[in-house]
Enzyme design. Structure first.
Site, PDB file in Angstrom:
ATOM      1  N   GLY A   6       0.845  -1.192   0.000  1.00  0.00           N
ATOM      2  CA  GLY A   6       0.000   0.000   0.000  1.00  0.00           C
ATOM      3  C   GLY A   6       0.881   1.244   0.000  1.00  0.00           C
ATOM      4  O   GLY A   6       0.567   2.265   0.590  1.00  0.00           O
ATOM      5  N   GLY A   9      -0.550   4.690  -0.872  1.00  0.00           N
ATOM      6  CA  GLY A   9      -1.663   5.241  -0.073  1.00  0.00           C
ATOM      7  C   GLY A   9      -1.192   6.433   0.745  1.00  0.00           C
ATOM      8  O   GLY A   9      -0.039   6.865   0.639  1.00  0.00           O
ATOM      9  N   GLN A  10      -2.094   6.966   1.583  1.00  0.00           N
ATOM     10  CA  GLN A  10      -1.757   8.192   2.329  1.00  0.00           C
ATOM     11  C   GLN A  10      -0.579   7.960   3.273  1.00  0.00           C
ATOM     12  O   GLN A  10       0.366   8.763   3.295  1.00  0.00           O
ATOM     13  CB  GLN A  10      -2.976   8.664   3.152  1.00  0.00           C
ATOM     14  CG  GLN A  10      -2.684   9.967   3.907  1.00  0.00           C
ATOM     15  CD  GLN A  10      -3.765  10.373   4.888  1.00  0.00           C
ATOM     16  OE1 GLN A  10      -4.620   9.552   5.278  1.00  0.00           O
ATOM     17  NE2 GLN A  10      -3.733  11.616   5.316  1.00  0.00           N
ATOM     18  N   ASP A  32       2.320  -1.857  -4.515  1.00  0.00           N
ATOM     19  CA  ASP A  32       0.934  -1.397  -4.553  1.00  0.00           C
ATOM     20  C   ASP A  32       0.266  -1.866  -5.839  1.00  0.00           C
ATOM     21  O   ASP A  32       0.945  -2.277  -6.785  1.00  0.00           O
ATOM     22  CB  ASP A  32       0.899   0.148  -4.459  1.00  0.00           C
ATOM     23  CG  ASP A  32      -0.433   0.665  -3.912  1.00  0.00           C
ATOM     24  OD1 ASP A  32      -0.435   1.395  -2.905  1.00  0.00           O
ATOM     25  OD2 ASP A  32      -1.489   0.293  -4.476  1.00  0.00           O
ATOM     26  N   ARG A  34      -1.911   0.343  -7.154  1.00  0.00           N
ATOM     27  CA  ARG A  34      -2.131   1.658  -7.777  1.00  0.00           C
ATOM     28  C   ARG A  34      -0.810   2.249  -8.242  1.00  0.00           C
ATOM     29  O   ARG A  34       0.218   2.047  -7.592  1.00  0.00           O
ATOM     30  CB  ARG A  34      -2.721   2.624  -6.734  1.00  0.00           C
ATOM     31  CG  ARG A  34      -4.191   2.501  -6.495  1.00  0.00           C
ATOM     32  CD  ARG A  34      -4.629   3.499  -5.419  1.00  0.00           C
ATOM     33  NE  ARG A  34      -3.860   4.749  -5.502  1.00  0.00           N
ATOM     34  CZ  ARG A  34      -3.815   5.640  -4.511  1.00  0.00           C
ATOM     35  NH1 ARG A  34      -4.460   5.411  -3.391  1.00  0.00           N
ATOM     36  NH2 ARG A  34      -3.122   6.743  -4.626  1.00  0.00           N
ATOM     37  N   TYR A 137     -15.197  -0.895   7.323  1.00  0.00           N
ATOM     38  CA  TYR A 137     -13.776  -0.598   7.580  1.00  0.00           C
ATOM     39  C   TYR A 137     -13.448  -0.866   9.048  1.00  0.00           C
ATOM     40  O   TYR A 137     -12.484  -1.560   9.363  1.00  0.00           O
ATOM     41  CB  TYR A 137     -13.515   0.862   7.221  1.00  0.00           C
ATOM     42  CG  TYR A 137     -12.189   1.415   7.616  1.00  0.00           C
ATOM     43  CD1 TYR A 137     -12.084   2.324   8.670  1.00  0.00           C
ATOM     44  CD2 TYR A 137     -11.031   1.064   6.939  1.00  0.00           C
ATOM     45  CE1 TYR A 137     -10.860   2.865   9.023  1.00  0.00           C
ATOM     46  CE2 TYR A 137      -9.806   1.600   7.286  1.00  0.00           C
ATOM     47  CZ  TYR A 137      -9.734   2.503   8.331  1.00  0.00           C
ATOM     48  OH  TYR A 137      -8.520   3.046   8.680  1.00  0.00           O
ATOM     49  N   LYS A 141     -11.077  -3.640  10.848  1.00  0.00           N
ATOM     50  CA  LYS A 141      -9.970  -3.262  11.743  1.00  0.00           C
ATOM     51  C   LYS A 141     -10.034  -4.047  13.055  1.00  0.00           C
ATOM     52  O   LYS A 141      -9.014  -4.495  13.582  1.00  0.00           O
ATOM     53  CB  LYS A 141      -9.986  -1.759  12.012  1.00  0.00           C
ATOM     54  CG  LYS A 141      -9.547  -0.914  10.833  1.00  0.00           C
ATOM     55  CD  LYS A 141      -8.127  -1.260  10.407  1.00  0.00           C
ATOM     56  CE  LYS A 141      -7.692  -0.558   9.147  1.00  0.00           C
ATOM     57  NZ  LYS A 141      -6.374  -1.013   8.687  1.00  0.00           N
TER      58      LYS A 141
HETATM   59  C1  VAH Z   1     -10.882   7.189   7.546  1.00  0.00           C
HETATM   60  N1  VAH Z   1      -8.732   8.357   7.600  1.00  0.00           N
HETATM   61  O1  VAH Z   1     -11.418   8.277   7.622  1.00  0.00           O
HETATM   62  C2  VAH Z   1      -9.400   7.097   7.908  1.00  0.00           C
HETATM   63  C3  VAH Z   1      -9.249   6.826   9.377  1.00  0.00           C
HETATM   64  C4  VAH Z   1     -10.016   7.484  11.663  1.00  0.00           C
HETATM   65  C5  VAH Z   1     -10.079   7.781  10.222  1.00  0.00           C
HETATM   66  O2  VAH Z   1      -9.557   5.521   9.669  1.00  0.00           O
HETATM   67  O3  VAH Z   1     -11.470   6.200   7.192  1.00  0.00           O
END
Ligand code: VAH
Length: 316
Positions: A6, A9-10, A32, A34, A137, A141
């Site tokens: 990744g 990514g950011q 990656d 991308r 998401y 996690k």
């Molecule tokens: C998001 N930047 O907004 C991520 C992060 C806590 C935010 O997990 O999904």
């Protein structure tokens, strides 16, 4: 060799130069699916959902550490829950399994404040709390935290994790995150534009400037294993602010700058998250301390992005 999955990514984009400085260009591989916005050292195409491709890359480059920074973020994940779950979980399980089989020395797997839901206290959210996340998401996690704990307890894998708050950085464009308003707003301000914010003005969220997030990551990864008491994921925060706070901070540089507040579906995601985080355990275990507050972050972001958008002064 250090492998960053990744890499475009950011977090990956900002972490690569730090790893190059520590380990040298030759010892860091960015991978990656991308395209990179700009080349940064050795790069390999990788679909991390394919275990055999990952294993082959690990063998070919004699990888000893993995930073797993590939995931579909909170807002984007809600558009296709099963796709987001499969991508986030398949890549994670491949990383843990390949790390176990190839005796990878250390693995970093980020978590997020998105792991918390409405059953956790909103203020000073504690390290240990009921985790009932509101997004795919966040669910992925929490699962990643528990899988990491499992691989540590059962196989002794040294996998370490941080529950990142919203991260603000200038090195990449805002993506599918609910906290990405805090990145996009700076791009608008330095271009002399106003900003339409997708969260209400009083939405208080835990945030962190990317430099602090990178330092926290490296300090955690360099801490002696004996200091690590948390093998799900450490609470971590830099500061908390609202879109109104951020707008006011930007206006000290651009007095004419304005923000309009037009909350959308992301408001419900933000409302399910903590407002402030208790990161006492990270401070106690490995000496965590943030360096950036809202004022210093705003100054840094405006300076960096002005250099990007400032049209070159043509001397001709
Ligand atoms: C998001 N930047 O907004 C991520 C992060 C806590 C935010 O997990 O999904």
């Amino acid at each position: 060799t250090i492998l960053v999955i990744g890499a475009n990514g950011q977090i990956g984009t900002a972490l690569l130069p730090r790893l190059h400085a520590i380990y040298g260009l030759r010892n860091v591989i960015g991978a990656d699916l991308r395209r990179p916005d700009r080349e940064q050292g050795q790069f390999e195409w990788l679909d991390a959902t394919q275990a055999d491709e990952l294993a082959a890359l690990v063998r070919r480059h004699r990888v000893t550490q993995i930073y797993h920074l590939a995931a579909i973020l909170s807002a984007k994940g809600e558009s296709d829950p099963i796709w987001a779950w499969n991508l986030n979980m398949q890549t994670l399980l491949n990383v843990l399994e390949v790390a176990r089989i190839h005796q990878i020395r250390k693995v970093f797997v980020p978590s997020s404040i998105a792991a918390f839901g409405d059953d956790a206290p909103k203020y000073e959210t504690p390290q240990t709390a009921v985790l009932d996340p509101a997004t795919v998401y966040g669910i992925s996690k929490v699962a990643a935290e528990n899988w990491s704990l499992y691989y540590h307890k059962r196989y002794g894998l040294d996998v370490r994790s941080l529950r990142f708050p919203g991260l603000i950085s200038y090195q990449s464009m805002p993506g599918g995150g609910t906290t990405d308003y805090a990145v996009a707003i700076f791009h608008a301000a330095v271009q002399g534009k106003s900003y339409d914010c997708f969260l209400a003005e009083n939405t208080l969220l835990p945030m962190m400037y990317m430099d602090d997030a990178l330092r926290a990551t490296l300090e955690l990864m360099e801490a002696p294993e004996s200091r690590i008491s948390v093998r799900t994921s450490y609470n971590l925060t830099g500061m908390s602010f609202t879109p109104a706070d951020l707008t006011a901070s930007i206006q000290t540089y651009f007095p004419e700058f304005t923000t309009r507040y037009l909350p959308d579906f992301r408001q419900a995601i933000a409302d399910s998250w903590p407002k402030t985080i208790d990161d006492t355990v990270a401070r106690r275990d490995w000496g965590w301390k943030p360096d950036y507050d809202l004022t210093r972050m705003t100054q840094e972001m405006i300076t960096r992005l002005s250099a990007v958008y400032q049209p070159l002064i043509h001397t001709s």
